[in-house]
Design an enzyme around this catalytic site. Structure first.
Site, PDB file in Angstrom:
ATOM      1  N   PRO A  16     -48.738  93.364 -39.761  1.00 39.08           N
ATOM      2  CA  PRO A  16     -48.332  92.060 -40.289  1.00 39.08           C
ATOM      3  C   PRO A  16     -47.236  91.473 -39.416  1.00 39.08           C
ATOM      4  O   PRO A  16     -46.258  92.156 -39.108  1.00 39.08           O
ATOM      5  CB  PRO A  16     -47.790  92.393 -41.687  1.00 39.08           C
ATOM      6  CG  PRO A  16     -47.418  93.836 -41.638  1.00 39.08           C
ATOM      7  CD  PRO A  16     -48.319  94.474 -40.626  1.00 39.08           C
ATOM      8  N   CYS A 100     -39.644  95.382 -41.850  1.00 36.07           N
ATOM      9  CA  CYS A 100     -39.171  94.435 -40.837  1.00 36.07           C
ATOM     10  C   CYS A 100     -37.828  93.880 -41.240  1.00 36.07           C
ATOM     11  O   CYS A 100     -37.484  93.867 -42.412  1.00 36.07           O
ATOM     12  CB  CYS A 100     -40.224  93.365 -40.584  1.00 36.07           C
ATOM     13  SG  CYS A 100     -40.000  91.834 -41.442  1.00 36.07           S
ATOM     14  N   ASN A 203     -47.208 103.165 -36.139  1.00 36.90           N
ATOM     15  CA  ASN A 203     -46.995 101.829 -35.585  1.00 36.90           C
ATOM     16  C   ASN A 203     -45.788 101.846 -34.637  1.00 36.90           C
ATOM     17  O   ASN A 203     -44.866 102.610 -34.821  1.00 36.90           O
ATOM     18  CB  ASN A 203     -46.756 100.848 -36.751  1.00 36.90           C
ATOM     19  CG  ASN A 203     -46.239  99.480 -36.295  1.00 36.90           C
ATOM     20  OD1 ASN A 203     -45.149  99.052 -36.686  1.00 36.90           O
ATOM     21  ND2 ASN A 203     -47.014  98.798 -35.479  1.00 36.90           N
ATOM     22  N   ASP A 205     -45.105  99.975 -30.483  1.00 43.16           N
ATOM     23  CA  ASP A 205     -45.299 100.089 -29.030  1.00 43.16           C
ATOM     24  C   ASP A 205     -46.673 100.623 -28.620  1.00 43.16           C
ATOM     25  O   ASP A 205     -46.801 101.214 -27.547  1.00 43.16           O
ATOM     26  CB  ASP A 205     -44.213 100.982 -28.404  1.00 43.16           C
ATOM     27  CG  ASP A 205     -42.823 100.374 -28.544  1.00 43.16           C
ATOM     28  OD1 ASP A 205     -42.726  99.220 -28.988  1.00 43.16           O
ATOM     29  OD2 ASP A 205     -41.841 101.064 -28.201  1.00 43.16           O
TER      30      ASP A 205
END
Ligand SMILES: Cc1cc2nc3c(=O)[nH]c(=O)nc-3n(C[C@H](O)[C@H](O)[C@H](O)COP(=O)(O)O)c2cc1C
Length: 345
Positions: A16, A100, A203, A205
């Site tokens: 997302p 995030c 998740n 890189d």
């Protein structure tokens, strides 16, 4: 792979990204090999649900299932209400954002900041799971490795989230303190995977098919989630999928194919945002697509002066048509140059 009772097409996910993974972009990624795409986060603030921004984010018209909506907030009751609101509008999976550096919601930092307040993080997970259970909607959660280097609490939290009924965890291999600096580490993701029985998604890189294979091997994760490397490069899912299945590297896509993909993407984009906003918000996508191409810098600055969607569409069409005269295929991607524009939400 399953999330609760819901089966997924494959184990490559689009991360997302607020301001990026809108419906047109999610659909494009799915067409090009992503098995699952979580929407941009929707705030738990009820007073913002009727804004144009939130209603666009909650737009799933024509989107193939499962429809997964990410919610962000800091209050358990509000998050539970936001979950139900989105379920009533078609969400089949609710994802909680603890991953995030999200904005303040009601004067408190949402997103990964919640990892610092474990009781509150757990209270939110429990409330959202309880609210979704009567609808048979699984709840997933995205987090980082911890709050800061000295407080990597992802493993402890993962166990508690699993006990609370969360059905899948995505872990970005950085701490909240790191922002997007430094490199993602996968030891903590591997430790989370080893600590729980629910599916774990790695998740951070993942920029090439080779890196995807390395991250899978290092973490034992059930699935991979790709964010910035898919910007302007949605065919990365096809490349990763092919490489994981065969060990062979696909040739870069034909310029003609990318031209068609981008032009179709732009039409979907204008249709969702309207001409005025659409032409402006499309610029970053165009910039990402042309990023590695000759003449990109000049083309990007020209894009900033065009304020009409038809002219923008035509300029993109001409740029790629001209490129196709000199080369058949897009340049091969090594590691993605993740410049500042990749973070522009
Ligand atoms: C522009 C942008 C917006 C983002 N928005 C969100 C978001 O709304 N929710 C979320 O959980 N993570 C968000 N993230 C974080 C990504 O989902 C992902 O965890 C992060 O970019 C690391 O993955 P990558 O290295 O593959 O990009 C965002 C990242 C970027 C670059």
């Amino acid at each position: 792979m399953q999330i609760g009772h819901i089966s997924l097409a494959n184990t490559l996910f689009v991360a997302p990204m607020a301001g990026v993974t809108d419906r047109p972009f999610r659909q494009l990624c799915r067409t090009l090999g992503a098995g699952y795409a979580v929407s941009e986060m929707v705030t738990s603030r009820r007073d913002l649900w009727n804004t144009l921004k939130t209603s666009r984010r909650a737009n799933h018209d024509g989107e193939p299932g499962p429809i997964a909506v990410q919610i962000a907030g800091t209050d358990a009751q509000m998050m539970a209400e936001a979950a139900v609101y989105n379920v009533e509008r078609g969400a089949q999976i609710i994802d909680i954002n603890m991953g995030c550096p999200a904005k303040k919601v009601c004067n408190k930092w949402a997103g990964s900041a919640l990892m610092q307040d474990e009781p509150l993080a757990l209270e939110i997970a429990e409330a959202v799971v309880a609210a979704c259970a009567p609808h048979r909607v699984p709840v997933t959660l995205k987090m980082r490795t911890g709050w800061c280097q000295a407080h990597k609490n992802a493993v402890a939290l993962a166990r508690r989230f699993e006990a609370a009924g969360v059905q899948m965890l995505a872990v970005h291999g950085r701490t909240r303190e790191q922002g997007y600096r430094g490199e993602a580490e996968y030891d903590t993701v591997a430790a989370v995977k080893a600590a729980v029985r629910i599916p774990v998604v790695a998740n951070g890189d993942i920029t090439t098919p080779l890196k995807a294979r390395e991250v899978l091997a290092a973490t034992g994760a059930d699935a991979l989630m790709v964010g910035r490397a898919a910007q302007g490069r949605p065919w990365i899912f096809r490349e990763i999928g092919h490489f994981l299945a065969t060990g062979e590297t696909l040739a870069p896509p034909l310029v003609a194919e990318v031209r068609r993909l981008l032009l179709d993407h732009l039409l979907e984009h204008y249709a969702l945002y309207g001409d005025f906003t659409g032409v402006r918000s499309a610029r970053k996508h165009i910039g990402w697509y042309v990023h590695t191409l000759p003449g990109a810098a000049e083309f990007r600055s020209r894009m900033n002066t065009i304020e009409d969607s038809q002219l923008q569409w035509q300029a993109v069409s001409d740029f790629f048509e001209e490129l196709a005269v000199s080369t058949d295929r897009m340049p091969a991607q090594t590691a993605l140059a993740q410049d500042e524009s990749a973070l522009a939400g």
